[in-house]
Structure formats: C-alpha cells, structure tokens
Design an enzyme around this catalytic site. Structure first.
Site, PDB file in Angstrom:
ATOM      1  N   ASP A   1      67.382  80.074  95.639  1.00 35.28           N
ATOM      2  CA  ASP A   1      66.772  80.748  95.271  1.00 35.28           C
ATOM      3  C   ASP A   1      67.016  80.868  94.018  1.00 35.28           C
ATOM      4  O   ASP A   1      67.674  80.490  93.521  1.00 35.28           O
ATOM      5  CB  ASP A   1      67.376  81.494  96.174  1.00 35.28           C
ATOM      6  CG  ASP A   1      66.923  82.878  95.928  1.00 35.28           C
ATOM      7  OD1 ASP A   1      65.709  83.569  95.342  1.00 35.28           O
ATOM      8  OD2 ASP A   1      68.171  84.320  95.951  1.00 35.28           O
TER       9      ASP A   1
ATOM     10  N   ASP B   1      66.638  84.754  92.101  1.00 35.22           N
ATOM     11  CA  ASP B   1      67.909  86.103  91.489  1.00 35.22           C
ATOM     12  C   ASP B   1      68.641  86.353  92.738  1.00 35.22           C
ATOM     13  O   ASP B   1      69.167  85.947  93.279  1.00 35.22           O
ATOM     14  CB  ASP B   1      66.457  87.051  92.153  1.00 35.22           C
ATOM     15  CG  ASP B   1      65.809  87.027  91.488  1.00 35.22           C
ATOM     16  OD1 ASP B   1      65.816  87.540  90.248  1.00 35.22           O
ATOM     17  OD2 ASP B   1      64.920  86.724  91.488  1.00 35.22           O
TER      18      ASP B   1
END
Length: 285
Positions: A78, A80
C-alpha cells in the site's frame, strides 16, 4: 520447532532472557542490537512469551523456518501511511483548509467503519474541488517521505528477484512518481480529474478499492506463478485486508486494530526493512 524473531529499536537483554525462558527456547541468536532470534521455542509457552513482547513493545514473528527471500516472487505494498509517511488526500485537503473534515472520513474508512471505500473516497475527493493542481506537487515535494526502511526493503527485494507492486487507494500523481523513483515494476491507483489547472472534485474511471487491490495482487501472482507462500503484502488499512488475504506473509505496518488482528505479522515499532529479517538473504550465511 518454530523460531521467534524479536525486533525493536531497543532490545534489552533482560527482556530477551525472560522471553526465551517463557518459550523454553533451545537457544538465542543475537543478530544485532535490534534483532534477535529465539530458537526452537515450545508452542506451549508461546502465548506468554508473545504477551511479554506486546508489553515490552517488541515486534515478534513466529516462523517454522527462515526461507530464502529469493524463494518469494512478489512484494505488494500500500502507499499512504505504509510506503510513505502521510495520507496524501489529507495533505491535499490541508491546502484547502479542509483537512479535519477529510481526515475524519479517511480514518473511519481505514478503521473499516465505512464499509464502502469507493463512496468514502468520492466524498473526500469532492471536498478537494477547486484545489490547484500545484498543491499536488507541493505535497509531494514538501510533505511526502518514504517510511523508515522502505527503500532498503524494496532494493533488497528487487535484488532478490521479487516483482514489486505498489497498489493504492490513493492517486496516480504520487504512485507514478514513486514507481519511477524506486524502480517499481508496476503501480495502480486512482486518477484525479483536473480541468483548467484545478481539481474538479471527481475521480476518473473505476475506483481502486479493496477488491481492486486484491485483483491486482491476484493477477500479478498468476503471471508470476506465485503461491501464497511466495507473496509478501504490506498494508495498514481495512481496504488492504482483501489483498493481504492472498499472502502467507501478510504484514500490518503501524496498522489499524482490525488489520493487526487479521494479519499474520505486525510491525508496530520496527522499520519496514525489518521484514527482511524473517528471511535468509543471499549475503547472510
């Protein structure tokens, strides 16, 4: 018998000794000041040993064996709050004085309190209407940084032959720059609509939500012929859980409680490259 890999910024000898005793360990291998292997632990004492790890703020990973990293084929991450230190959408909103409102929705979505990620993203992006495109560059240059250990994790994974995939519910403006800068094999995320130099408050195309993330991981795994035991997936939010389900090495990094509860491994205190210590590396004998 399994081994217990302990990692923390400061590992105290007294803690190591206590954990080894509770686990009725066959031995202790001190690899470095932040990394210790408790060898041949007794499964009956594992629960108490892990409880002490939680109390003493130690990241612990229980592994039957340490396989070579080169035996893995895919590292998916991922963006963020996982690869990078911020939630990009929150920082963009800050430019418009709407950070508190957007952050509240972001937090609820990452905790899993908003079941429909796509709807939560559309609500947040709508609040960005009128923000100048230049704000994206400002966020990237002034606020975004890789999380500790991220670059080494990626570099070692790539050197070991792993396919590196960045898959994010964030935005292509950031993922593409990270893909190029880090030499990642591929990146997938959402595209903000921009007209006349300002954000319109809309997203172009289909939303990259939790299901889409999982599909990108599944497709990459199929192309690579990778089994779950050859896949590492790292995330922090509820929308990462579907793609983490494809990986034997599912890693919750500074994650929300729901994610920590379902991931096989957690990194609450150690940097991202602590993942490498769960494997045998080519340079380690």
């Amino acid at each position: 018998m399994p081994h217990l890999i302990l990692q923390a910024p400061n590992l105290l000898p007294a803690d190591i000794e206590r954990i080894a005793a509770l686990a009725n360990a066959g031995g202790v291998q001190e690899v470095g000041p932040t990394h210790v292997r408790i060898l041949d632990v007794d499964p009956d004492g594992l629960g108490e040993a892990l409880a002490v790890c939680r109390q003493r703020r130690i990241d612990a990973a229980c592994l039957d064996q340490l396989v070579p990293l080169r035996s893995c084929r895919l590292l998916a991450m991922d963006m963020d709050s996982t690869l990078v230190n911020i939630e990009c959408i929150d920082e963009i909103a800050d430019m418009a004085g709407r950070k508190a409102e957007v952050s509240a929705i972001t937090e609820a979505a990452m905790r899993g309190e908003i079941a429909d990620f796509s709807e939560s993203l559309r609500r947040r992006v709508a609040l960005l209407r009128g923000v100048p495109e230049s704000a994206l560059q400002q966020v990237f240059e002034e606020r975004l940084a890789l999380n500790p250990g991220a670059q080494r994790l990626i570099e070692v994974a790539q050197a070991s032959g792993l396919h590196t995939l960045l898959v994010s519910g964030g935005f292509t403006y950031f993922t593409e720059r990270l893909r190029r800068g880090l030499g990642l094999a591929e990146a997938h995320s959402n595209t903000l609509e921009i007209a006349d130099g300002v954000l319109t408050g809309r997203v172009l195309g289909d939303i990259v939500d939790g299901r889409a993330k999982a599909e990108y991981v599944a497709r990459a795994a199929a192309r690579l012929g990778a089994s779950p035991e050859q896949i590492i997936v790292v995330g922090d939010g509820a929308n990462d859980l579907p793609m983490m389900a494809h990986a034997a090495y599912s890693v919750a990094y500074r994650a929300k409680p729901a994610v920590r509860a379902q991931a096989r491994f957690t990194l609450d205190y150690s940097p991202l490259d602590a993942i490498l210590n769960w494997f045998r590396l080519a340079t380690v004998r």
